[in-house]
Scaffold this motif. Structure first.
Motif, PDB file in Angstrom:
ATOM      1  N   ASP A 116       0.774  -1.404   0.015  1.00 16.37           N
ATOM      2  CA  ASP A 116      -0.163   0.102  -0.003  1.00 16.37           C
ATOM      3  C   ASP A 116       0.664   1.332  -0.274  1.00 16.37           C
TER       4      ASP A 116
ATOM      5  N   LYS B 116      -5.315   7.414  13.422  1.00 17.41           N
ATOM      6  CA  LYS B 116      -4.047   6.584  13.108  1.00 17.41           C
ATOM      7  C   LYS B 116      -3.638   6.700  11.472  1.00 17.41           C
ATOM      8  N   GLU B 117      -4.679   6.724  10.878  1.00 17.97           N
ATOM      9  CA  GLU B 117      -4.592   6.962   9.268  1.00 17.97           C
ATOM     10  C   GLU B 117      -3.853   8.459   8.870  1.00 17.97           C
TER      11      GLU B 117
ATOM     12  N   ARG C 236       3.922  -8.698   6.347  1.00 14.57           N
ATOM     13  CA  ARG C 236       2.897  -7.757   7.051  1.00 14.57           C
ATOM     14  C   ARG C 236       2.041  -8.615   7.925  1.00 14.57           C
ATOM     15  N   ALA C 237       2.017  -8.498   9.233  1.00 13.43           N
ATOM     16  CA  ALA C 237       1.355  -9.160  10.182  1.00 13.43           C
ATOM     17  C   ALA C 237      -0.192  -9.145   9.771  1.00 13.43           C
ATOM     18  N   ASP C 238      -0.714  -7.927   9.352  1.00 12.95           N
ATOM     19  CA  ASP C 238      -2.243  -8.068   9.101  1.00 12.95           C
ATOM     20  C   ASP C 238      -2.428  -8.612   7.840  1.00 12.95           C
ATOM     21  N   LEU C 239      -1.455  -8.955   6.971  1.00 15.32           N
ATOM     22  CA  LEU C 239      -1.881  -9.475   5.667  1.00 15.32           C
ATOM     23  C   LEU C 239      -1.290 -10.747   5.422  1.00 15.32           C
TER      24      LEU C 239
END
Ligand code: UTP
Length: 299
Positions: free
Chosen positions: A38, A89-90, A279-282
């Motif tokens: 991203d 956060k974003e 990436r831990a989230d992916l």
């Protein structure tokens, strides 16, 4: 001859190329804005430079590249909307990526005459000090940012530095190759530089990976605007002159991490998978999808 060993404060990012290998994607979108997961490729490379302590980011852009300038600027409406919606956060992440006001410069290469010409376009902004040059296509991924290793080495060596990495012997003819005093050393003196050596003639298997620290005298050589391979003004030709005619030292810094050539489709796709898997989230879902794809019967 005395050579400057002063701090490396500025980095040049040549982003004016046409990106023809990625057409039609690059018809209206600069290839440097294609994303690895991203983040645009150019953002990954700016991240590397910032982690190495670079304070001023110099982009050599061209026609159709204005979106790169916008990417490194405030997007007032977006930031307002994120704030209104409580997406703190974003919003913080966007602000953290921005160069501080006055720390980014943009200059235009009016015609894509070659990498050497693009670098020369940055001469007035760089001035009379050594600088870093990062080719945004080449993602260098490792525990320590490649440019940081080079800046650390530069404190001891001064002069010019080039990041290198080994390639299989049968592929050396596709790359810029250096000969060095000792190929096993992390930092070694460069004895030779050859752009795409004919098969069987390469002085080593160490290729130039797209990270450089250069002395400002390179601009005088680039100013001659001599065309080299492919009818383009080549950086390597002027680096060879800097080493041989002006007798300036060059050192090679071996990068031991992984390099993804995002200027090629395979390198770009591989980088997306590799960065996604980190990436831990992916990673869990991505692994499942890759396994599912691999298990599919092939036609
Ligand atoms: P490349 O040769 O890999 O980029 O140059 P390209 O020409 O855009 O790609 P293809 O081959 O047509 O697909 C390496 C880097 O140097 C920049 C490019 O933007 C790229 O980041 N470059 C190259 C310039 O800025 N100006 C030029 O004249 C040539």
């Amino acid at each position: 001859m005395t050579l400057k060993t002063s701090r490396i404060r500025k980095a040049v990012f040549p982003v004016a190329g046409l990106g023809t290998r990625f057409l039609p994607a690059t018809k209206a979108v600069p290839k440097e804005m294609l994303t690895v997961v991203d983040r645009p490729v150019i953002q990954h490379v700016v991240d590397e430079a910032r982690a190495a302590g670079i304070e001023h980011f110099v982009f050599v852009t061209g026609r159709g590249k204005a979106v790169i300038e916008d990417h490194f600027d405030i997007q007032y409406e977006l930031e307002r909307t994120l704030a209104d919606r409580g997406k703190t956060k974003e919003l913080e992440a966007l602000i953290a990526d921005l160069p501080v006001a006055g720390q980014a410069s943009f200059t235009r290469q009016q015609a894509p005459l070659g990498l050497g010409h693009a670098v020369w376009c940055a001469r007035d902004i760089i001035g009379d000090e050594p600088f870093a040059l990062l080719l945004p296509d080449m993602l260098h991924h490792g525990p320590t940012p490649c440019l940081k290793e080079m800046i650390d080495a530069h404190r001891a060596t001064g002069g010019n530095l080039i990041a290198v990495a080994p390639v299989p012997e049968d592929q050396t003819h596709q790359y810029g190759i250096v000969g060095v005093t000792d190929a096993d050393e992390k930092v070694a003196r460069v004895t030779q530089m050859v752009e795409k050596p004919a098969k069987g003639t390469a002085p080593s298997n160490l290729h130039i990976t797209g990270r450089y620290i250069l002395q400002p005298e390179i601009f005088d050589l680039l100013a001659r605007q001599e065309k080299g391979a492919g009818g383009e003004i080549q950086l390597t030709d002027s680096m060879i002159r800097l080493m041989t005619d002006l007798d300036q030292p060059f050192h090679a810094v071996r990068f031991d991490g992984t390099i993804y050539d995002c200027g090629s489709k395979i390198g770009f796709l591989t980088a997306n998978i590799a960065y996604g898997l980190e990436r831990a989230d992916l990673a869990p879902a991505l692994k499942t999808e890759i396994e599912r794809l691999m298990a599919r019967p092939r036609s």
